[in-house]
Design a protein around this motif. Structure first.
Motif, PDB file in Angstrom:
ATOM      1  N   GLU A 121       0.840  -1.204   0.000  1.00 26.25           N
ATOM      2  CA  GLU A 121       0.000   0.000   0.000  1.00 26.25           C
ATOM      3  C   GLU A 121       0.871   1.249   0.000  1.00 26.25           C
ATOM      4  O   GLU A 121       1.903   1.304   0.682  1.00 26.25           O
ATOM      5  N   ARG A 129       4.083   0.872   2.230  1.00 32.93           N
ATOM      6  CA  ARG A 129       3.837   0.086   3.438  1.00 32.93           C
ATOM      7  C   ARG A 129       3.834  -1.403   3.116  1.00 32.93           C
ATOM      8  O   ARG A 129       3.158  -1.840   2.186  1.00 32.93           O
ATOM      9  N   ASP A 131       3.527  -5.376   4.974  1.00 27.76           N
ATOM     10  CA  ASP A 131       3.146  -6.048   6.209  1.00 27.76           C
ATOM     11  C   ASP A 131       4.351  -6.785   6.790  1.00 27.76           C
ATOM     12  O   ASP A 131       5.387  -6.955   6.143  1.00 27.76           O
ATOM     13  N   SER A 132       4.211  -7.217   8.034  1.00 27.17           N
ATOM     14  CA  SER A 132       5.341  -7.790   8.763  1.00 27.17           C
ATOM     15  C   SER A 132       5.872  -9.065   8.114  1.00 27.17           C
ATOM     16  O   SER A 132       7.085  -9.292   8.078  1.00 27.17           O
ATOM     17  N   LYS A 174       3.343  -4.948  15.682  1.00 26.31           N
ATOM     18  CA  LYS A 174       3.201  -6.156  14.867  1.00 26.31           C
ATOM     19  C   LYS A 174       4.408  -6.376  13.964  1.00 26.31           C
ATOM     20  O   LYS A 174       4.697  -7.500  13.551  1.00 26.31           O
ATOM     21  N   ASP A 176       4.943  -4.354  11.059  1.00 24.51           N
ATOM     22  CA  ASP A 176       4.750  -3.804   9.715  1.00 24.51           C
ATOM     23  C   ASP A 176       5.788  -2.714   9.469  1.00 24.51           C
ATOM     24  O   ASP A 176       6.226  -2.027  10.397  1.00 24.51           O
ATOM     25  N   SER A 178       7.450   0.551   6.779  1.00 31.86           N
ATOM     26  CA  SER A 178       7.177   1.561   5.760  1.00 31.86           C
ATOM     27  C   SER A 178       8.489   2.203   5.338  1.00 31.86           C
ATOM     28  O   SER A 178       9.461   2.226   6.097  1.00 31.86           O
TER      29      SER A 178
END
Length: 217
Positions: A121, A129, A131-132, A174, A176, A178
């Motif tokens: 994203e 961005r 995710d983890s 979590k 994530d 960026s």
């Protein structure tokens, strides 16, 4: 000595050190387990002569049952040991070989498997961005290079911050991540989700900047 105390309670330990055996510079040795069982005595040892084998012997003495039993040692033949000297090309090549070996044998099995097709994203401010799971499996060093090629943004993992490039920043507990890619995008408006796929040949993540996933339905 610090190495010895950092070994406390570890499941596995990998030590990398220089060697001076007379072999060609950059030669890599993996010390057999039998040699780790016959370590030098600590009596009369001076801190300036502290080597990898002394570190293991000291750890066994100081840590007792907390000393790891799974220890691997890689030695790289040095070319020049002058203070402040840069790594020579053959020694750098040896270092690269050891890094690849450690990555493949020790780090890779600990990471979650990475999916080939994922979604990322972009924010309106130009942040990308991840995710983890994607960050941990494909960009473990948190250092990346971002390259715009046509309608695709390529995100290339680097070995670490010393390699330059951009840094992935942790966004939440979590894990994530960026990274700001506004300048790389050259003014393109791409806010929102985008499809991405891992290219094994390029060893990079290819992010399609064209049509957002929801527009294809």
């Amino acid at each position: 000595m610090d190495v010895a105390f950092q070994m406390r309670g570890a499941g596995q330990v990998v030590i990398v050190d220089a060697a001076a055996t007379g072999a060609a510079p950059g030669t890599v040795f993996q010390v057999p387990g039998a040699e780790l069982a016959e370590l030098p005595p600590l009596q009369g040892l001076h801190t300036h002569s502290f080597r990898w084998d002394h570190a293991i012997a000291f750890a066994r003495w100081a840590l007792g049952d907390d000393c790891p039993t799974d220890i691997t040692v890689f030695l790289i033949e040095a070319q020049c040991v002058d203070f402040g000297a840069d790594l020579s090309e053959p020694v750098q090549a040896g270092m690269d070989a050891v890094i690849e070996r450690i990555e493949a044998d020790y780090f890779a099995p600990l990471r979650p498997p990475g999916a080939d097709d994922v979604s990322v994203e972009f924010s309106a401010d130009g942040d990308l961005r991840l995710d983890s799971a994607l960050a941990a499996s494909r960009f473990p060093s948190d250092a990346v290079a971002a390259v715009l090629r046509g309608d695709d943004l390529w995100l290339i993992p680097l070995r670490g911050p010393r390699s330059g490039g951009l840094l992935l920043k942790q966004r939440n507990p979590k894990g994530d991540r960026s990274v700001l890619v506004r300048e790389v995008l050259q003014g393109r408006s791409v806010a929102g989700p985008r499809s991405a796929s891992w290219d094994d040949q390029q060893k990079a993540l290819c992010i399609a900047l064209g049509v957002p996933p929801e527009s294809r339905r």
